[in-house]
Design an enzyme around this catalytic site. Structure first.
Site, mmCIF file in Angstrom:
data_model
loop_
_atom_site.group_PDB
_atom_site.id
_atom_site.type_symbol
_atom_site.label_atom_id
_atom_site.label_comp_id
_atom_site.label_asym_id
_atom_site.label_seq_id
_atom_site.Cartn_x
_atom_site.Cartn_y
_atom_site.Cartn_z
ATOM 1 N N ARG A 67 0.844 -1.197 0.000
ATOM 2 C CA ARG A 67 0.000 0.000 0.000
ATOM 3 C C ARG A 67 0.879 1.247 0.000
ATOM 4 O O ARG A 67 2.033 1.213 0.428
ATOM 5 C CB ARG A 67 -0.880 0.035 1.253
ATOM 6 C CG ARG A 67 -1.965 -1.020 1.308
ATOM 7 C CD ARG A 67 -2.932 -0.758 2.459
ATOM 8 N NE ARG A 67 -2.270 -0.334 3.677
ATOM 9 C CZ ARG A 67 -2.276 0.908 4.176
ATOM 10 N NH1 ARG A 67 -2.932 1.871 3.552
ATOM 11 N NH2 ARG A 67 -1.649 1.186 5.302
ATOM 12 N N LYS A 110 -8.062 -2.993 0.763
ATOM 13 C CA LYS A 110 -8.022 -2.135 1.939
ATOM 14 C C LYS A 110 -8.844 -0.864 1.762
ATOM 15 O O LYS A 110 -9.319 -0.295 2.742
ATOM 16 C CB LYS A 110 -6.576 -1.799 2.289
ATOM 17 C CG LYS A 110 -5.803 -2.988 2.862
ATOM 18 C CD LYS A 110 -6.489 -3.594 4.089
ATOM 19 C CE LYS A 110 -5.635 -4.675 4.758
ATOM 20 N NZ LYS A 110 -6.326 -5.302 5.918
ATOM 21 N N HIS A 141 -10.946 -5.310 12.720
ATOM 22 C CA HIS A 141 -9.810 -5.885 11.996
ATOM 23 C C HIS A 141 -9.361 -7.097 12.808
ATOM 24 O O HIS A 141 -8.555 -6.977 13.726
ATOM 25 C CB HIS A 141 -8.698 -4.846 11.880
ATOM 26 C CG HIS A 141 -7.570 -5.267 11.009
ATOM 27 N ND1 HIS A 141 -6.317 -4.712 11.088
ATOM 28 C CD2 HIS A 141 -7.495 -6.197 10.021
ATOM 29 C CE1 HIS A 141 -5.521 -5.266 10.196
ATOM 30 N NE2 HIS A 141 -6.205 -6.176 9.541
ATOM 31 N N SER A 156 0.505 -7.251 12.600
ATOM 32 C CA SER A 156 1.376 -8.203 11.914
ATOM 33 C C SER A 156 2.458 -8.726 12.854
ATOM 34 O O SER A 156 3.063 -7.977 13.616
ATOM 35 C CB SER A 156 2.039 -7.515 10.712
ATOM 36 O OG SER A 156 2.908 -8.384 10.047
ATOM 37 N N LYS A 185 -1.867 -13.789 14.759
ATOM 38 C CA LYS A 185 -3.316 -13.821 14.529
ATOM 39 C C LYS A 185 -3.723 -14.957 13.594
ATOM 40 O O LYS A 185 -4.637 -15.725 13.895
ATOM 41 C CB LYS A 185 -3.766 -12.464 13.982
ATOM 42 C CG LYS A 185 -5.238 -12.339 13.642
ATOM 43 C CD LYS A 185 -5.659 -10.888 13.506
ATOM 44 C CE LYS A 185 -4.916 -10.170 12.387
ATOM 45 N NZ LYS A 185 -5.483 -10.438 11.056
ATOM 46 N N THR A 186 -3.035 -15.052 12.457
ATOM 47 C CA THR A 186 -3.387 -16.089 11.479
ATOM 48 C C THR A 186 -3.083 -17.479 12.018
ATOM 49 O O THR A 186 -3.885 -18.410 11.902
ATOM 50 C CB THR A 186 -2.618 -15.853 10.165
ATOM 51 O OG1 THR A 186 -2.966 -14.569 9.649
ATOM 52 C CG2 THR A 186 -2.960 -16.918 9.150
ATOM 53 N N ASP A 224 -9.464 -11.726 8.654
ATOM 54 C CA ASP A 224 -9.041 -10.327 8.603
ATOM 55 C C ASP A 224 -10.106 -9.291 8.946
ATOM 56 O O ASP A 224 -9.811 -8.330 9.641
ATOM 57 C CB ASP A 224 -8.482 -10.025 7.210
ATOM 58 C CG ASP A 224 -7.570 -8.809 7.187
ATOM 59 O OD1 ASP A 224 -6.796 -8.630 8.141
ATOM 60 O OD2 ASP A 224 -7.635 -8.043 6.219
ATOM 61 N N ARG A 245 2.385 -11.777 -1.362
ATOM 62 C CA ARG A 245 1.025 -12.084 -0.901
ATOM 63 C C ARG A 245 0.384 -13.148 -1.774
ATOM 64 O O ARG A 245 0.771 -13.363 -2.921
ATOM 65 C CB ARG A 245 0.156 -10.827 -0.963
ATOM 66 C CG ARG A 245 0.569 -9.724 -0.005
ATOM 67 C CD ARG A 245 -0.092 -9.880 1.331
ATOM 68 N NE ARG A 245 0.292 -8.843 2.278
ATOM 69 C CZ ARG A 245 -0.320 -8.649 3.439
ATOM 70 N NH1 ARG A 245 -1.348 -9.408 3.783
ATOM 71 N NH2 ARG A 245 0.096 -7.712 4.270
#
Length: 547
Positions: free
Chosen positions: A55, A209, A228, A246, A250-251, A265, A336
């Site tokens: 981004r 996003k 989020h 990050s 979390k994942t 997400d 990604r």
């Protein structure tokens, strides 16, 4: 200017519009147009220009209208205002550019799985790959969309990923680069006119996003809290939410074989419960290991005919034989993969559940002073939600490390445009109403700062998380930490009690106390700088560490 009518006019007059093509047709056109190549396993591999490997926050704008400006936190560095006149120029340029393209692609999808709050999103682009990405990430239109309170409030996104703006035309209107030139890219959203433009950014995440930011603005207006976070559901139907920046796990922690995944997400918490915004995942690939992340690995790298695959691998190194090297970060550490949730083995469809029984705030504390788990009262939870704390590691090759505190409100600062008290108060209200338990989970270090201490073992973290989600931590005894204002359990089934109090794990207790005070001071300094004049409830402010 009625830009929605202008978009409709473009699509009615253009000689070649691919209107909601099938998934197989989109994949076929991506390959035929050489927008991506077919990798050995059948997925699609693509690469973007260097300025589009992530981004571009400094080129991301929110249009400022007098009617709505009071609802947006313009003090946030992530809400860069754009004048409506400049946005009009962008839209006109995008429409003129798209009109000259030989083929246009249109996808009509929705965001939010709960039909009552599903919002239509129309993507118009000249790139088959962008259309396929929207097919991976955004949800099919439900047959009963007319029941949605947002059915007539859809959003249109115009995407010109590989075109560039005229620098001279936008001088004084867009960002000035370090070399003195004007930026030739813009990602701009107009909440009032329900229109967005991605111009010059080929990073697929710019599309995702932008729409996340749009939903984070729209949903509170209809009484829904956007988050989020990842979400999963236990065998008894109990929902858990995991929030974290990050590197906090979390994942990894949400991919629990005992629990079905709703999504990784973006989620909405309405009066009816929790639902995923999306239809797919957009996972980081750098250093991905099959043995540690088998679900993501298999979703991206399972073998299938390319027309039946459609996972998009973005900016990962690939060898001439079509195999990837996910450890090679020369292109970017932000490689990604986009793929549908259906490529995972343990997902819930539709991704809708009841009200969360448990919320986990994940942090990777490189200071080594936070406990591996702590319970939060509603006021404490709202404070930690506001702060969104984790650590960045600033170090040298010799291992001399000074952990840096980083804060991202609501664990997603760049995408939360409204004033902060809106999100915090909604969380507090819903927690109290539904009796949701909130825990802070430190997946970082213990026994010393990074470089001296050790990372908390993932098996210990999993045991703690399981104890929290199963209710085993409800009735144990707790001690309040007077500095950080959190409640630390004295015991946890299956976990050595020594590590529950982080001070116990440090050989030098005075060093622990100094490091803890330093982190608390970081909290207080950030809170005073960002929230002192934001009307935060004094009961919440009193829970800030260091106060």
């Amino acid at each position: 200017m009625d830009w929605q009518s202008k978009v409709a006019e473009l699509l009615s007059e253009h000689p070649c519009v691919q209107d909601n093509p099938s998934r197989r047709e989109m994949i076929a056109q991506v390959v035929a147009r050489k927008e991506a190549m077919v990798a050995a396993n059948g997925c699609l591999a693509t690469w973007t220009p260097p300025e589009s490997t992530g981004r571009s926050p400094q080129d991301t704008y929110t249009v400022r209208h007098q009617e709505s400006e009071a609802t947006i936190d313009w003090d946030s560095p992530n809400n860069i205002p754009m004048e409506p006149e400049t946005f009009d120029m962008l839209v006109e340029d995008a429409l003129n550019t798209l009109a000259r393209k030989p083929t246009l692609y249109v996808t009509d999808r929705v965001l939010v799985a709960e039909t009552k709050y599903a919002m239509p999103v129309k993507v118009v682009t000249d790139r088959a790959l962008t259309a396929l990405f929207s097919d991976n990430m955004f949800r099919p239109v439900p047959p009963d969309l007319e029941q949605s309170v947002l059915a007539q409030r859809g959003f249109t996104l115009l995407a010109c990923p590989y075109d560039k703006l005229d620098r001279n035309k936008y001088a004084g209107r867009l960002r000035k680069l370090p070399d003195g030139r004007t930026s030739n890219m813009a990602v701009a959203m107009d909440f009032d006119r329900r229109l967005g433009v991605v111009y010059g950014s080929a990073y697929c995440g710019s599309v995702k996003k932008m729409m996340f930011s749009v939903m984070n603005y729209v949903l509170p207006g209809v009484g829904v809290l956007p988050l989020h976070c990842s979400a999963n559901e236990g065998p008894e139907g109990d929902i858990a939410l995991l929030l974290g920046l990050s590197g906090t796990g979390k994942t990894t922690l949400s991919a629990d074989p005992r629990r079905a995944l709703l999504g990784d997400d973006e989620h909405a918490w309405s009066e009816n419960g929790v639902s995923n915004f999306e239809y797919g995942c957009y996972a980081k690939l750098i250093n991905l290991r099959k043995d540690k992340e088998p679900e993501i690995w298999n979703a991206v790298f399972h073998e299938a005919h390319y027309l039946d695959h459609g996972a998009i691998v973005e900016n990962a190194m690939i060898y001439p034989d079509g195999h990837f090297d996910l450890d090679d970060a020369r292109l970017t550490p932000n490689s990604r993969a986009s793929y549908p949730l259906s490529f995972l083995s343990n997902v819930k469809e539709p991704p809708i559940g009841g009200h969360p029984r448990t919320i986990l705030f994940l942090t990777a504390d490189a200071n080594g002073v936070l406990p591996p788990i702590a319970r939060l009262t509603p006021e404490q939870a709202m404070l930690w939600f506001l702060m969104g704390y984790t650590s960045k590691l600033a170090g040298t090759e010799t291992g001399i490390i000074d952990p840096q505190s980083t804060f991202s409100r609501f664990f997603g600062s760049p995408f939360m445009p409204r004033n902060p008290d809106v999100y915090a108060s909604m969380l507090g209200q819903k927690m109290r109403q539904h009796g949701t338990d909130v825990y802070l989970v430190n997946t970082g270090w213990t026994g010393g700062i990074f470089g001296i201490g050790r990372r908390i073992d993932i098996s210990v973290t999993r045991t703690l998380v399981h104890a929290a989600l199963s209710g085993m931590l409800k009735d144990v005894e707790y001690d309040e930490d007077p500095l950080f204002h959190i409640w630390v359990p004295r015991t946890c089934p299956g976990v050595d009690t020594t590590i529950l109090n982080p001070r116990n794990t440090w050989a030098d207790k005075d060093a622990f106390d100094r490091q803890a005070r330093k982190l608390a001071e970081d909290f207080r300094a950030y809170f005073d700088k960002v929230y002192a004049k934001k009307g935060i409830d004094p009961a919440i402010a009193a829970q800030c560490p260091g106060i």
